[in-house]
Design a protein around this motif. Structure first.
Motif, short mmCIF file in Angstrom:
data_model
loop_
_atom_site.label_atom_id
_atom_site.label_comp_id
_atom_site.label_asym_id
_atom_site.label_seq_id
_atom_site.Cartn_x
_atom_site.Cartn_y
_atom_site.Cartn_z
N ASP A 1 0.83 -1.21 0.00
CA ASP A 1 0.00 0.00 0.00
C ASP A 1 0.87 1.26 0.00
OD1 ASP A 1 -2.25 1.59 0.03
OD2 ASP A 1 -2.57 1.44 2.18
N PRO A 2 1.54 1.57 -1.11
CA PRO A 2 2.51 2.67 -1.13
C PRO A 2 1.92 4.05 -0.87
CG PRO A 2 2.12 1.85 -3.34
CD PRO A 2 1.47 0.89 -2.41
N VAL A 3 0.64 4.23 -1.15
CA VAL A 3 -0.04 5.50 -0.84
C VAL A 3 -1.18 5.17 0.12
CG1 VAL A 3 -1.30 7.48 -1.75
CG2 VAL A 3 0.57 6.48 -3.07
N PRO A 4 -1.01 5.40 1.43
CA PRO A 4 -2.04 5.05 2.40
C PRO A 4 -3.38 5.71 2.08
CG PRO A 4 0.02 5.63 3.50
CD PRO A 4 0.19 5.99 2.05
N GLY A 5 -4.43 5.00 2.46
CA GLY A 5 -5.76 5.55 2.22
C GLY A 5 -6.69 4.54 1.58
N GLY A 6 -6.23 3.29 1.46
CA GLY A 6 -7.07 2.26 0.88
C GLY A 6 -6.37 1.56 -0.25
N VAL A 7 -6.33 0.23 -0.19
CA VAL A 7 -5.66 -0.54 -1.23
C VAL A 7 -6.54 -0.62 -2.46
CG1 VAL A 7 -4.21 -1.87 0.33
CG2 VAL A 7 -6.52 -2.67 -0.17
N ASP A 8 -5.92 -0.56 -3.61
CA ASP A 8 -6.62 -0.60 -4.90
C ASP A 8 -5.54 -0.67 -5.97
OD1 ASP A 8 -8.36 -0.40 -7.02
OD2 ASP A 8 -8.71 1.74 -6.80
N SER A 9 -5.67 -1.60 -6.90
CA SER A 9 -4.66 -1.75 -7.94
C SER A 9 -5.32 -1.79 -9.31
CB SER A 9 -3.84 -3.03 -7.73
OG SER A 9 -2.85 -3.17 -8.73
N ASN A 10 -4.74 -1.03 -10.25
CA ASN A 10 -5.23 -1.04 -11.62
C ASN A 10 -4.06 -0.74 -12.57
OD1 ASN A 10 -7.03 -1.22 -13.75
ND2 ASN A 10 -7.69 0.91 -13.60
N ALA B 1 2.61 1.93 -14.56
CA ALA B 1 1.83 3.00 -13.95
C ALA B 1 0.55 2.37 -13.42
CB ALA B 1 1.53 4.11 -14.95
N ASP B 2 0.40 2.30 -12.10
CA ASP B 2 -0.77 1.71 -11.47
C ASP B 2 -1.73 2.83 -11.08
OD1 ASP B 2 -2.67 0.52 -9.72
OD2 ASP B 2 -1.25 -1.08 -9.24
N ALA B 3 -2.80 2.98 -11.86
CA ALA B 3 -3.74 4.08 -11.65
C ALA B 3 -4.56 3.92 -10.38
CB ALA B 3 -4.68 4.18 -12.85
N GLY B 4 -4.67 2.69 -9.88
CA GLY B 4 -5.39 2.48 -8.63
C GLY B 4 -4.51 2.73 -7.42
N ALA B 5 -3.26 2.29 -7.50
CA ALA B 5 -2.33 2.43 -6.37
C ALA B 5 -1.73 3.82 -6.27
CB ALA B 5 -1.20 1.41 -6.51
N ASN B 6 -1.88 4.65 -7.33
CA ASN B 6 -1.22 5.95 -7.40
C ASN B 6 0.29 5.80 -7.23
OD1 ASN B 6 -3.48 7.87 -7.70
ND2 ASN B 6 -4.11 7.09 -5.70
N ALA B 7 0.85 4.85 -7.98
CA ALA B 7 2.27 4.53 -7.83
C ALA B 7 2.84 4.00 -9.13
CB ALA B 7 2.47 3.51 -6.71
N ILE B 8 4.17 4.07 -9.22
CA ILE B 8 4.93 3.46 -10.31
C ILE B 8 5.72 2.29 -9.73
CG2 ILE B 8 6.66 3.79 -12.10
CD1 ILE B 8 4.12 5.43 -12.53
N PHE B 9 5.56 1.11 -10.32
CA PHE B 9 6.25 -0.07 -9.86
C PHE B 9 7.27 -0.53 -10.91
CE2 PHE B 9 1.96 -0.62 -7.83
CZ PHE B 9 2.38 -0.33 -6.55
N GLY B 10 8.40 -1.04 -10.44
CA GLY B 10 9.40 -1.63 -11.32
C GLY B 10 9.39 -3.14 -11.18
N ILE B 11 9.57 -3.83 -12.30
CA ILE B 11 9.60 -5.29 -12.29
C ILE B 11 10.93 -5.74 -12.87
CG2 ILE B 11 8.45 -7.41 -13.05
CD1 ILE B 11 5.95 -5.70 -13.60
#
Length: 411
Positions: A201-210, A224-234
């Motif tokens: 949950d990189p941006v607190p306030g509720g889990v959500d992934s898209n 770019a995860d529009a639900g998480a409000n985050a950028i993830f690297g793989i």
């Protein structure tokens, strides 16, 4: 000497009389000088008109909620179709809407010339959408290619990782990044973005992934995860790390909420797209969340390892895709023009804009309906998915062609 301004259509030599010094103007009659000035003005107006009216060709029709698109290294163009869900079990998305399961998602090859019909290369991918109708489905959201032809596919979700459990036989693919090939197969070993987001949950306030946007750069896939409000690297071994997080920021409340003048409310970032700038930076575009203010969206640039994040350009509205041309000019695709406070939630039309080297903006085309993706071809044209929330052809109305791909000429 021939002087060319690359931001004009006509070389300056073609506007001024050849081999004639400017001093000659002093010896011209008033009528002759006026004639020449009017001629120059007419040429400039014609040049401006060319900028305002690009050639727009429909090169593919009949698509089912078309979203991201990308060129493979061999020049072939592929588009993701998010699908229209189906009559399977339903889940509740992060925004409270109900969406029902079907296997109507696809990856489709499109002829950039518009001669051959679209051909679905991979079909039967999972999709969820509101029923009946299937507008605005979620499923295959975007595809990206590496230089050696490897493809990575971002599968959307729009909910928490546990919400996909038991929804359908392929629902386990939602919220993941898949490795696919162009022979119609995908790898069962996938990077589970939704589970990672649920745990961290990189941006607190509720889990959500898209997972919505994806690029391959610096030896990794970036999402770019529009639900998480985050950028993830793989990483190549499918290890996931958080490269950047975008916390909410305060904006003025819209009058429709009837709050006291000057009241502010939190707005989410909603990063929707990420591209490799080929200059050592990754570029991120944001949709923004409610109240979707006009001019409230930014383009950010970040180091591939996430150590540096800065605002690159601002003043956009509802960004859904970014791309660079061979001149390293940035193109921005806007899906809408702010909140409609109705249905659909964003005001059309969508727009394609260019950010010029001096920071100014040029509107390339502004007659789009919920566009979903953008790519610049080797021919220098922009390729855009249009009617990106339309679930295939709907006879007798505005959406008779279903989702489409447009080729838009660029100067």
């Amino acid at each position: 000497m021939m002087i060319i301004d690359r931001y004009q259509t006509a070389p300056i030599q073609h506007i001024l009389p050849p081999d004639e010094p400017y001093a000659v103007c002093a010896h011209l009659s008033r009528e002759s000088l006026m004639t020449r000035l009017l001629f120059m003005l007419a040429m400039l107006v014609a040049t401006s008109a060319l900028h305002a009216a690009p050639q727009v060709d429909v090169i593919a029709t009949g698509l089912n909620n078309p979203r991201g698109l990308a060129f493979a290294p061999n020049g072939q163009l592929f588009v993701t179709e998010a699908g229209s869900g189906g009559n399977g079990r339903c889940l509740v998305l992060g925004d409270g809407r109900s969406a029902c399961y079907g296997e109507t998602g696809a990856i489709t090859r499109v002829d950039p010339r518009g001669v051959a019909p679209p051909k679905r290369i991979i079909t039967g991918l999972p999709s969820v959408a509101a029923q009946p109708g299937g507008f605005g489905g979620t499923g295959p959201q975007h595809i990206a290619f590496s230089r050696d032809g490897r493809a990575a596919l971002a599968m959307g979700l729009g909910a928490t990782a546990p919400a996909r459990n038991g929804v359908g036989r392929k629902a386990w693919l939602f919220g993941k990044v898949l490795q696919v090939n162009l022979f119609g197969r995908f790898s069962a070993s996938a990077a589970d973005i939704a589970s990672y987001e649920f745990t961290h949950d990189p941006v607190p306030g509720g889990v959500d992934s898209n997972p919505n946007g994806i690029a391959i750069a610096s030896g990794q896939s970036v999402v770019a995860d529009a639900g998480a409000n985050a950028i993830f690297g793989i990483a190549p071994n499918r290890t996931i790390t958080t490269l950047a997080a975008f916390p909410p920021r305060m904006v003025l409340a819209p009058p429709e909420l009837s709050l006291p003048p000057g009241a502010t409310i939190p707005m989410q970032s909603v990063p929707t797209t990420i591209v490799d700038g080929k200059d050592g930076w990754l570029y991120v575009g944001e949709l923004t969340g409610f109240p979707f203010p006009v001019g409230g969206a930014n383009v950010y640039r970040m180091a591939p390892d996430g150590t540096l994040l800065q605002t690159y350009a601002s003043g956009f509205t509802n960004i859904v895709a970014l791309a660079f041309d061979s001149w390293q000019r940035l193109y921005v695709l806007e899906i809408g023009r702010g909140a409609s406070f109705g249905d659909p939630p964003l005001n059309p039309p969508g727009r394609l804009l260019r950010v010029n080297p001096d920071g100014s903006r040029t509107v390339i085309y502004d007659q789009l309906f919920y566009p979903g993706g953008l790519a610049i071809g080797g021919d220098g044209a922009a390729y855009v998915t249009n009617n990106g929330v339309v679930p295939g052809p709907i006879p007798g109305g505005q959406f008779a062609a279903g989702g489409t791909v447009l080729r838009i000429s660029l100067d």
